[in-house]
Design a protein around this motif. Structure first.
Motif, PDB file in Angstrom:
ATOM      1  N   VAL A  33       0.843  -1.192   0.000  1.00 22.08           N
ATOM      2  CA  VAL A  33       0.000   0.000   0.000  1.00 22.08           C
ATOM      3  C   VAL A  33       0.870   1.230   0.000  1.00 22.08           C
ATOM      4  O   VAL A  33       2.024   1.209   0.424  1.00 22.08           O
ATOM      5  CB  VAL A  33      -0.931   0.025   1.238  1.00 22.08           C
ATOM      6  N   GLN A  34       0.308   2.308  -0.467  1.00 23.47           N
ATOM      7  CA  GLN A  34       1.006   3.577  -0.452  1.00 23.47           C
ATOM      8  C   GLN A  34       0.899   4.191   0.932  1.00 23.47           C
ATOM      9  O   GLN A  34      -0.147   4.165   1.558  1.00 23.47           O
ATOM     10  CB  GLN A  34       0.389   4.531  -1.479  1.00 23.47           C
ATOM     11  N   GLN A  35       2.008   4.739   1.438  1.00 27.93           N
ATOM     12  CA  GLN A  35       1.960   5.400   2.728  1.00 27.93           C
ATOM     13  C   GLN A  35       1.200   6.703   2.585  1.00 27.93           C
ATOM     14  O   GLN A  35       1.484   7.513   1.694  1.00 27.93           O
ATOM     15  CB  GLN A  35       3.389   5.681   3.238  1.00 27.93           C
ATOM     16  N   VAL A  36       0.212   6.908   3.423  1.00 29.29           N
ATOM     17  CA  VAL A  36      -0.640   8.084   3.340  1.00 29.29           C
ATOM     18  C   VAL A  36      -0.335   8.997   4.512  1.00 29.29           C
ATOM     19  O   VAL A  36      -0.188   8.541   5.642  1.00 29.29           O
ATOM     20  CB  VAL A  36      -2.131   7.676   3.367  1.00 29.29           C
ATOM     21  N   TYR A  59      -3.146   2.789   9.626  1.00 28.77           N
ATOM     22  CA  TYR A  59      -2.605   2.554   8.293  1.00 28.77           C
ATOM     23  C   TYR A  59      -1.817   1.251   8.236  1.00 28.77           C
ATOM     24  O   TYR A  59      -1.131   0.872   9.183  1.00 28.77           O
ATOM     25  CB  TYR A  59      -1.691   3.696   7.862  1.00 28.77           C
ATOM     26  N   ASN A  60      -1.925   0.590   7.094  1.00 33.18           N
ATOM     27  CA  ASN A  60      -1.167  -0.635   6.798  1.00 33.18           C
ATOM     28  C   ASN A  60      -1.565  -1.824   7.676  1.00 33.18           C
ATOM     29  O   ASN A  60      -0.858  -2.836   7.678  1.00 33.18           O
ATOM     30  CB  ASN A  60       0.341  -0.388   6.917  1.00 33.18           C
ATOM     31  N   ALA A 100      -5.375   1.463   3.670  1.00 31.53           N
ATOM     32  CA  ALA A 100      -4.590   2.465   2.958  1.00 31.53           C
ATOM     33  C   ALA A 100      -4.897   3.883   3.427  1.00 31.53           C
ATOM     34  O   ALA A 100      -4.008   4.733   3.476  1.00 31.53           O
ATOM     35  CB  ALA A 100      -4.846   2.364   1.454  1.00 31.53           C
ATOM     36  N   GLU A 101      -6.153   4.136   3.783  1.00 34.45           N
ATOM     37  CA  GLU A 101      -6.540   5.476   4.211  1.00 34.45           C
ATOM     38  C   GLU A 101      -7.794   5.391   5.066  1.00 34.45           C
ATOM     39  O   GLU A 101      -8.598   4.456   4.934  1.00 34.45           O
ATOM     40  CB  GLU A 101      -6.782   6.383   3.006  1.00 34.45           C
ATOM     41  N   GLN A 116     -10.388   3.073   3.389  1.00 36.50           N
ATOM     42  CA  GLN A 116      -9.932   2.641   2.060  1.00 36.50           C
ATOM     43  C   GLN A 116      -8.993   1.455   2.226  1.00 36.50           C
ATOM     44  O   GLN A 116      -8.076   1.483   3.053  1.00 36.50           O
ATOM     45  CB  GLN A 116      -9.215   3.762   1.324  1.00 36.50           C
ATOM     46  N   ALA A 118      -6.535  -1.651   0.397  1.00 36.57           N
ATOM     47  CA  ALA A 118      -5.757  -2.091  -0.760  1.00 36.57           C
ATOM     48  C   ALA A 118      -5.925  -3.598  -0.910  1.00 36.57           C
ATOM     49  O   ALA A 118      -5.708  -4.356   0.035  1.00 36.57           O
ATOM     50  CB  ALA A 118      -4.286  -1.739  -0.565  1.00 36.57           C
ATOM     51  N   PHE A 124      -7.917  -0.469  -5.140  1.00 36.24           N
ATOM     52  CA  PHE A 124      -8.241   0.260  -3.924  1.00 36.24           C
ATOM     53  C   PHE A 124      -9.748   0.539  -3.893  1.00 36.24           C
ATOM     54  O   PHE A 124     -10.347   0.863  -4.923  1.00 36.24           O
ATOM     55  CB  PHE A 124      -7.482   1.594  -3.865  1.00 36.24           C
TER      56      PHE A 124
END
Length: 337
Positions: A33-36, A59-60, A100-101, A116, A118, A124
Motif C-alpha cells: 500500500v502507499q503510505q498516506v 494505516y497498513n 490504505a486510508e 480505504q 488495498a 483500492f
C-alpha cells in the motif's frame, strides 16, 4: 515398546508447544500500500493516535475477508454521501486487504468512518468501517484462533458435544473402575493442578469479558503470547495459559510413569473431559457472577480429594514405591510397618 510410546507422546506435546510459539511470530505477506500522510484523514493530525487507541487499527493494518464477499467502492466517500452514481467491486472470502486510508465523514448518517483498503491485486476501494469489521478479521494467527472459537454456532456445538462425550466417557470409566482424576486418582498432583488451572483460566477469561472488554478487544487486534507485554487481567490470563501448558506436559509425563500405556490413555482422556467441562462451566457461570463462588468451592474440593484420598504418605523401604498406606507394597510385595 513402552518407552517408545512415551517418547512419541512427549514429542507430540513438545511439537505442539513449538508450533504455538512459532505461530506468535508468524506474519503473512501483505498487499503493498502507499503510505498516506496523517493530514489526508480529514481530521486534526493529533487525532490519528486517538483513533488507533479506540479503533485498534490504523494505516497498513492487515485483514482477511471472512464473509462470503466484501463490496468495495473505488470512488471517494464524498460521492456516496452526496448520492452520486458509484461503482463497486467484490472481494472474495479469504483474500487479503490492507488499510490504505481512513476518512471521517460527519455528514454520513450510516457510519461516519470510511476505510480505504488495498486489495492483493492492487485495487483500492472504500467501505464503511461497520461493514468492514463485520466481514473481516485481523491477519494474525492468534486473532484468527480467537475469532474461530468465538463463533456462537461452534461454541454451542462444542458445549453439547463435550457434555455428551463427558457423560458417556465418565460412565464407561466409572463402570470399569478405571483411574480418574478427583475420583480414583493416581499419586501425582499434576492432573489435579491442570484441572484447577483450566477452571482458573476460564474464570479469568470471563472476568476480562465482564470488566475489561476493551482490553480484550485491543488484545484481539494486537495479540501477543508474552504475558509481560500486557497488564492487569490480560497478564494474569496469559500467565495462566502458559501455566496450563507446563502443567499439561508435567501431567502427561507423570501419568505415563504411573500407569501402563493403555491405562494412561484412558486416564488422560478422562482428564481432558474434566478440563473441557471445567472450561465450559466456569466460562459461562462467571458471566453470571456465580463462577467465583464455584471456583472457590471447586478448588477446595479438588485439594481436599487429593490430600485425603490420593496423596501418598509413605515410601516402600525396599523398592522406593510410593504408598498410600502401610502394609504390603503392590510393586515388590515387601511388608512395610
Amino acid at each position: 515398546m513402552m518407552r517408545s510410546n512415551k517418547v512419541i507422546v512427549c514429542f507430540f506435546l513438545i511439537s505442539a508447544m513449538v508450533s504455538v510459539l512459532l505461530a506468535g511470530c508468524y506474519h503473512r505477506p501483505v498487499a503493498v500500500v502507499q503510505q498516506v500522510s496523517v493530514d489526508s484523514i480529514g481530521v486534526d493530525p493529533f487525532d490519528i493516535e486517538a483513533f488507533e487507541r479506540t479503533h485498534h487499527y490504523s494505516y497498513n493494518y492487515n485483514f482477511v475477508v471472512t464473509a462470503d464477499s466484501l463490496v468495495l467502492m473505488p470512488q471517494m466517500p464524498e460521492e456516496a454521501v452526496s448520492n452520486l452514481p458509484t461503482d463497486s467491486f467484490v472481494v472474495a472470502a479469504h483474500e487479503m486487504l490492507a488499510v490504505a486510508e481512513i476518512r471521517i465523514m460527519p455528514t454520513d448518517s450510516v457510519d461516519s468512518v470510511w476505510v480505504q483498503l488495498a486489495h492483493e491485486q492492487g485495487r483500492f476501494g472504500w467501505i464503511h468501517e461497520s461493514a468492514l469489521l463485520e466481514g473481516v478479521m485481523p491477519d494474525k494467527p492468534i486473532s484468527q484462533f480467537i475469532s474461530f472459537f468465538s463463533d456462537i454456532h461452534l461454541l454451542i456445538f462444542l458445549v453439547v458435544f463435550v457434555l455428551i462425550l463427558f457423560v458417556y466417557g465418565m460412565r464407561k470409566l466409572y463402570n470399569r473402575k478405571a483411574y480418574m482424576v478427583h475420583f480414583n486418582d493416581i499419586a501425582t498432583f499434576y492432573p489435579t493442578l491442570l484441572a484447577i488451572m483450566v477452571a482458573l483460566s476460564a474464570t479469568l477469561y470471563s472476568t476480562i469479558q465482564l470488566y475489561a472488554p476493551e482490553a480484550w478487544r485491543t488484545f484481539y487486534f494486537h495479540p501477543s503470547l508474552n504475558p509481560f507485554s500486557q497488564s492487569g487481567w490480560l497478564m494474569l490470563f496469559l500467565m495462566s495459559v502458559w501455566g496450563l501448558l507446563i502443567a499439561g506436559i508435567a501431567a502427561v509425563d507423570d501419568v505415563l510413569k504411573h500407569l501402563s500405556f493403555s491405562d494412561a490413555i484412558s486416564y488422560l482422556l478422562g482428564l481432558a473431559g474434566i478440563c473441557s467441562v471445567n472450561y465450559i462451566i466456569f466460562t459461562v457461570s462467571t458471566m453470571y457472577y456465580v463462577g467465583y463462588l464455584l471456583l472457590a468451592a471447586y478448588v477446595g474440593y479438588a485439594l481436599w480429594r487429593y490430600y485425603t484420598h490420593t496423596r501418598s504418605k509413605y515410601i516402600c523401604g525396599n523398592c522406593g514405591q510410593l504408598l498410600k498406606k502401610k502394609g504390603h507394597c503392590p510393586n515388590c510385595g515387601a511388608f512395610n510397618e
